[in-house]
Design a protein around this motif. Structure first.
Motif, short mmCIF file in Angstrom:
data_model
loop_
_atom_site.label_atom_id
_atom_site.label_comp_id
_atom_site.label_asym_id
_atom_site.label_seq_id
_atom_site.Cartn_x
_atom_site.Cartn_y
_atom_site.Cartn_z
N PRO A 191 0.80 -1.23 0.00
CA PRO A 191 0.00 0.00 0.00
C PRO A 191 0.83 1.27 0.00
CG PRO A 191 -0.64 -1.49 1.81
CD PRO A 191 0.67 -1.96 1.28
N ALA A 192 2.10 1.16 0.38
CA ALA A 192 2.94 2.36 0.52
C ALA A 192 3.52 2.84 -0.80
CB ALA A 192 4.08 2.09 1.51
N ILE A 193 3.62 1.95 -1.80
CA ILE A 193 4.31 2.32 -3.05
C ILE A 193 3.66 3.52 -3.73
CG2 ILE A 193 5.11 1.50 -5.27
CD1 ILE A 193 6.47 0.27 -2.74
N PRO A 194 2.32 3.58 -3.87
CA PRO A 194 1.73 4.76 -4.52
C PRO A 194 1.96 6.06 -3.75
CG PRO A 194 0.18 2.93 -4.49
CD PRO A 194 1.30 2.54 -3.59
N THR A 195 2.21 5.96 -2.45
CA THR A 195 2.48 7.20 -1.69
C THR A 195 3.81 7.81 -2.11
OG1 THR A 195 3.60 6.12 0.20
CG2 THR A 195 1.20 6.24 0.25
N LEU A 196 4.77 6.98 -2.54
CA LEU A 196 6.03 7.50 -3.06
C LEU A 196 5.82 8.22 -4.37
CD1 LEU A 196 8.37 4.48 -2.24
CD2 LEU A 196 8.38 6.73 -1.14
N THR A 197 4.85 7.74 -5.16
CA THR A 197 4.49 8.46 -6.38
C THR A 197 4.04 9.87 -6.04
OG1 THR A 197 3.81 6.40 -7.45
CG2 THR A 197 2.99 8.45 -8.41
N GLY A 198 3.20 9.98 -5.03
CA GLY A 198 2.71 11.29 -4.61
C GLY A 198 3.81 12.22 -4.14
N LEU A 199 4.78 11.67 -3.40
CA LEU A 199 5.86 12.49 -2.87
C LEU A 199 6.70 13.14 -3.96
CD1 LEU A 199 7.23 10.41 0.15
CD2 LEU A 199 6.04 12.60 0.25
N GLY B 72 7.47 3.37 -7.17
CA GLY B 72 6.59 4.52 -7.10
C GLY B 72 7.17 5.79 -7.68
N ARG B 73 8.49 5.90 -7.66
CA ARG B 73 9.13 7.12 -8.19
C ARG B 73 9.21 7.12 -9.71
NH1 ARG B 73 12.29 4.16 -4.60
NH2 ARG B 73 14.29 5.21 -4.82
N PRO B 74 9.46 5.97 -10.38
CA PRO B 74 9.39 6.00 -11.84
C PRO B 74 8.01 6.43 -12.34
CG PRO B 74 10.49 4.01 -11.10
CD PRO B 74 9.91 4.66 -9.88
N PHE C 241 15.26 22.94 -1.32
CA PHE C 241 14.08 23.42 -2.03
C PHE C 241 12.84 22.71 -1.50
CE2 PHE C 241 11.11 22.92 -5.65
CZ PHE C 241 10.77 24.25 -5.82
N LYS C 242 11.87 23.50 -1.06
CA LYS C 242 10.62 22.96 -0.51
C LYS C 242 9.63 22.74 -1.64
CE LYS C 242 7.36 22.35 2.79
NZ LYS C 242 6.15 22.22 1.99
N THR C 243 9.09 21.51 -1.72
CA THR C 243 8.11 21.19 -2.74
C THR C 243 6.70 21.21 -2.16
OG1 THR C 243 7.97 18.79 -2.37
CG2 THR C 243 9.82 19.61 -3.70
N ALA C 244 5.72 21.23 -3.04
CA ALA C 244 4.32 21.21 -2.61
C ALA C 244 3.85 19.81 -2.25
CB ALA C 244 3.42 21.78 -3.71
N THR C 245 4.79 18.86 -2.20
CA THR C 245 4.47 17.52 -1.70
C THR C 245 5.01 17.31 -0.29
OG1 THR C 245 6.48 16.51 -2.62
CG2 THR C 245 4.53 16.61 -4.05
N GLY C 246 5.64 18.35 0.27
CA GLY C 246 6.12 18.28 1.64
C GLY C 246 7.57 17.88 1.80
N LEU C 247 8.32 17.77 0.71
CA LEU C 247 9.72 17.38 0.78
C LEU C 247 10.64 18.58 0.75
CD1 LEU C 247 9.71 14.37 -1.72
CD2 LEU C 247 9.73 14.24 0.78
N PHE C 248 11.86 18.39 1.22
CA PHE C 248 12.92 19.38 1.11
C PHE C 248 14.06 18.75 0.31
CE2 PHE C 248 10.61 21.01 4.73
CZ PHE C 248 10.70 22.39 4.60
N TYR C 249 14.18 19.13 -0.97
CA TYR C 249 15.27 18.62 -1.79
C TYR C 249 16.59 19.15 -1.23
CZ TYR C 249 11.82 17.39 -5.46
OH TYR C 249 10.79 16.85 -6.18
N ASP C 250 17.57 18.26 -1.06
CA ASP C 250 18.78 18.63 -0.35
C ASP C 250 19.69 19.58 -1.13
OD1 ASP C 250 19.32 16.62 -2.18
OD2 ASP C 250 20.74 15.56 -0.89
N SER C 251 19.98 19.24 -2.38
CA SER C 251 20.86 20.08 -3.20
C SER C 251 20.59 19.74 -4.66
CB SER C 251 22.34 19.85 -2.88
OG SER C 251 22.71 18.50 -3.14
N GLY C 252 20.91 20.68 -5.53
CA GLY C 252 20.66 20.41 -6.94
C GLY C 252 21.18 21.49 -7.85
#
Length: 803
Positions: A324-332, A364-366, A403-414
């Protein structure tokens, strides 16, 4: 001083035993008096079991026991670690009870003296089934009128989840344009070269059970199997020998693992089960399986305003560990590489009469990257702009990280621009577009696809993980100066025996071949989490590094004491006095009776420098240690990351299409990936190669197919099209390097990068080639017959999933 190796492309230290056929997989483990198990599996996708008659099977010579669901009721359910609100979790046991709900569902198991006897006996078991209606399509199965698989729930909807940030309605309303597209992710079979296998041995006197199993998570598997069969965890030893590929399919606890252990306890003999390829296709997890609807809003200048993804996720008939958790990674990861102010995902997880889905390379990420990249291509098409321009328009700048995304993550560097620019230069993108114009004038069909991706790796902080996100390591310097690394990670093709040895060698001033990396044995290695989610180096490797720092702290104190100075420094593999000395160095001595000549290296007598070997000998002889210091030279670390890491990159695919056959030929494939600091560039290239190949499979060849009755049509490799070597183009690889601030190695992870970045680039290239025929989108896998229909008939006259 040994030559520094970190950052150099040295060959894998584990390869000699593998390429010479000297390594040991589960089926290579031979124990005396071993019994063999074979399963009777359901031939129906959905049916009630009215009766089972095992009489004839039990009478067959060589058969020792036959077990059905009623015999194994004391074994607990297959575990699911995912926790979501209002999640409906089926009680799935190792053998079916009164019902089966997918083709391949285990119904009975035969244990015999030989494999052939076990298989023959399976054919003698008679089962009376009452066939039931099936629910196969995840979207249709969510309907209230669909046949229900688990009656106790009254619905096939396992859960519903809405996530994301920002006002999505306002974001889409504020857009100058909104494009929509239905996007399919067909089921895929992981197809590890080595199928699953289990060998169990129980010692009744000691009440100890040993399991040899092909898994990515030895310690977690031990914990869960112990719970399932009701035995103390410290009486269960789990050993993972060589693992012939996993790709996420072995990031699980399967019924067969608990069942083999339980059977060995019943019979007091070793029991082995080795999965066949047909079983592997039927009853090892599948990947992907999503039907989604994307909406993306944008301004006329290409600025993105919002994205919404409504998705039906195929769970299969029951849950494996993370289903059940795999689609949540898609959302992130729906923000991709872009600044999107508002994002919303609406997931409907649905039971179907198929094998469970779970983590498959990317997990989920692909799916997320593919959705976002296809959406960006549709935006570019709508605006009649180059897809590169639209992407660059929406990149965050390097100075905007974290970088803060609208999915709640903070991208570390890029530095997404850097990777894109490098890929464009390598491919000579401007020239390619000119060549395409010329080709179209000449009637040739040429397409160019670009994908810019970011992924979430180094899984991860424990607060965001179902079963812990830390990793462990013990590093020990033996009296002879050899180094032993015990890692809680579980390498199975990633090359971590090499990369971990490189880290240890450079930090301790020894050679790579002086380091032995041990993993996969729960009786030897301290508890660990395992290898998945591109976490091996970025979490497990960091644990190794941290353990080494603890060890070096102790080594510094011993060196300062022996060198009789306030502080010792470690330079070029040697300790030397730093500051004013206290006097002459007294080298350790041992009575001849305690240390025969040649038994141990001779302690340093120069009085000026000490190697790590010298310090190790001092630590174990323990005659000249600082007061209150314990003997020995080892340290253990448990590393808990504070954030995920976010590698990224750009992939460019160039294809030609034969208008007479629809066959797709790669002209170029360019990939620039950024996985942070690289310990071994050769290992990085190998991981990217493998990921791209699997993406080619998903984009052009692979799909798990069930017919209208739930029968698995693609049940062997005669029917399931895995790419062959001749189908793979020359891959032009390079990288940029943006260190992660999350860990001291600056590493981000690369195990899934190719799988995530490649698929949208390949599909984009094919769609771009067919743009003159009015094609905007084609669902994967894009087979020659689909392309041929589009060329000959146009998208409106075909049911190939084109838009």
């Amino acid at each position: 001083m040994a030559e520094k190796t970190v950052g150099k492309p040295i060959k894998r230290t584990e390869d000699p035993r593998l390429i010479q056929g000297l390594a040991h997989y589960v089926d290579d483990i031979r124990l005396p008096d071993t019994l063999h198990a074979a399963f009777l599996r359901s031939i129906y996708a959905h049916a009630r079991i009215k009766s089972i008659d095992t009489t004839a099977a039990q009478k067959l010579p060589g058969v020792v026991a036959v077990y059905t669901g009623k015999d194994t009721q004391k074994i607990g359910p297959v575990p699911c670690a995912a926790a979501l609100p209002d999640l409906k979790v089926p009680d799935h046991r190792p053998l079916a009870g009164n019902k089966v709900y997918f083709v391949g569902h285990p119904v009975a198991v035969v244990v015999a003296e030989t494999k052939s006897a076990a298989r023959d006996a399976v054919d003698l078991i008679e089962v009376d089934y009452e066939e039931l209606p099936v629910a196969l399509d995840e979207e249709k199965a969510a309907d209230a009128k669909s046949p229900v698989i688990h009656e106790q729930f009254g619905t096939n909807v396992a859960y519903k989840l809405t996530a994301g940030e920002g006002d999505i309605e306002a974001a889409l309303k504020s857009a100058d344009k909104v494009v929509k597209q239905r996007i399919l992710h067909k089921r895929l079979a992981p197809i590890a070269m080595e199928p699953r296998g289990v060998l169990a041995r129980y010692f009744p006197g000691e009440q100890e059970l040993t399991l040899w199993t092909s898994t990515q998570i030895p310690h977690l598997c031990r914990t869960q199997v112990a719970i399932m069969i009701g035995m103390p965890e410290n009486k269960l030893r789990l050993i993972t020998p060589e693992v012939g590929g996993g790709f996420g399919s072995k990031l699980n606890v399967y019924a067969e693992e608990a069942l083999m252990g339980w059977i060995s306890m019943q019979l007091n003999r070793p029991v082995k089960w080795i999965e066949g390829r047909r079983e592997n296709m039927q009853a090892t997890i599948h990947g992907r399986g999503q039907t989604g609807y994307i909406e993306i809003g944008f301004k006329n200048d290409g600025t993105l305003t919002g994205l919404r993804y409504n998705v039906f996720a195929d769970m299969g008939s029951y849950f494996q560990l993370l289903t059940p958790a795999i689609p949540t990674l898609t959302g992130l990861m729906l923000s991709g590489c872009y600044k999107i102010p508002a994002i919303q995902i609406n997931v409907t997880g649905v039971f179907t009469n198929k094998m469970s889905t779970d983590a498959y390379r990317g997990a989920g990420r692909p799916e997320a990257t593919y959705v976002v990249e296809r959406a960006l291509d549709l935006v570019a098409l709508e605006l009649k702009r180059d897809p590169v321009e639209v992407r660059r328009k929406n990149f965050p700048q390097p100075n905007e990280f974290p970088f803060k995304t609208a999915t709640g993550l903070f991208y570390d560097s890029g530095n997404y621009q850097g990777a894109l620019d490098k890929a464009l230069k390598m491919a000579d993108y401007t020239k390619l577009r000119e060549e395409q114009k010329t080709a179209r004038k000449e009637g040739r069909i040429m397409g160019i696809g670009v994908s810019t991706y970011v992924e979430i790796c180094a899984l991860g902080p424990s607060s965001a993980m179902p079963a812990g996100g830390w990793e462990s390591a013990t590093v020990r310097v033996e009296p002879t100066g050899k180094v032993t690394v015990l890692t809680g990670a579980s390498p199975h093709g990633q090359g971590e025996e090499t990369s971990f040895a490189q880290i240890a060698a450079d930090e301790l001033g020894v050679g790579v071949n002086d380091v032995t990396v041990i993993h996969g044995d729960t009786a030897i290695v301290q508890y660990g989490i395992g290898t998945f989610g591109s976490r091996g180096l970025a979490v497990g490797g960091v644990a190794v590094y941290m353990a080494i720092q603890k060890l070096k702290d102790k080594a510094h104190k011993i060196a300062a004491h022996v060198l009789q100075c306030e502080k010792a420094t470690f330079v070029d593999g040697k300790f030397c006095a730093d500051g004013k000395g206290k006097g002459e160095v007294s080298a350790p001595s041992m009575p001849v009776a305690e240390a025969p000549a040649g038994a141990l290296p001779k302690p340093n007598e120069s009085g000026k420098t000490l190697t790590m070997m010298d310090i190790a000998l001092e630590a174990h002889v323990a005659k000249n240690l600082p007061a209150d210091m314990e003997p020995g030279l080892s340290a253990t670390a448990f590393y808990e990351p504070k954030n995920f890491t976010f590698p990224f990159g750009t992939h460019i695919a160039v294809v030609d299409i034969d208008p007479e056959t629809g066959e797709i030929h790669f002209q170029r494939y360019v990939a620039v990936d950024d996985c942070g600091k690289q310990i071994n560039p050769m290992l990085v290239a190998g991981q990217v190669h493998g990921g791209i190949v699997q993406s080619i499979g998903q984009a052009m060849f692979e799909e798990v197919v069930y017919d209208e009755t739930g029968q698995l049509v693609t049940g062997t490799l005669m029917d399931y099209a895995v790419p062959k070597a001749v189908m793979i183009p020359h891959l032009e690889l390079d990288s940029t390097e943006t260190p992660s601030p999350v860990n001291p190695l600056g590493a981000k992870g690369v195990g899934e990068a190719g799988t995530i970045g490649a698929t949208p680039a390949i599909v984009a290239a094919i769609v771009d080639a067919l743009a003159p025929y009015g094609v905007r989108h084609i669902d994967m896998p894009i087979k020659p017959e689909v392309v041929w229909q589009l060329i000959k008939n146009g998208p409106k006259k075909t049911s190939a999933g084109a838009a």
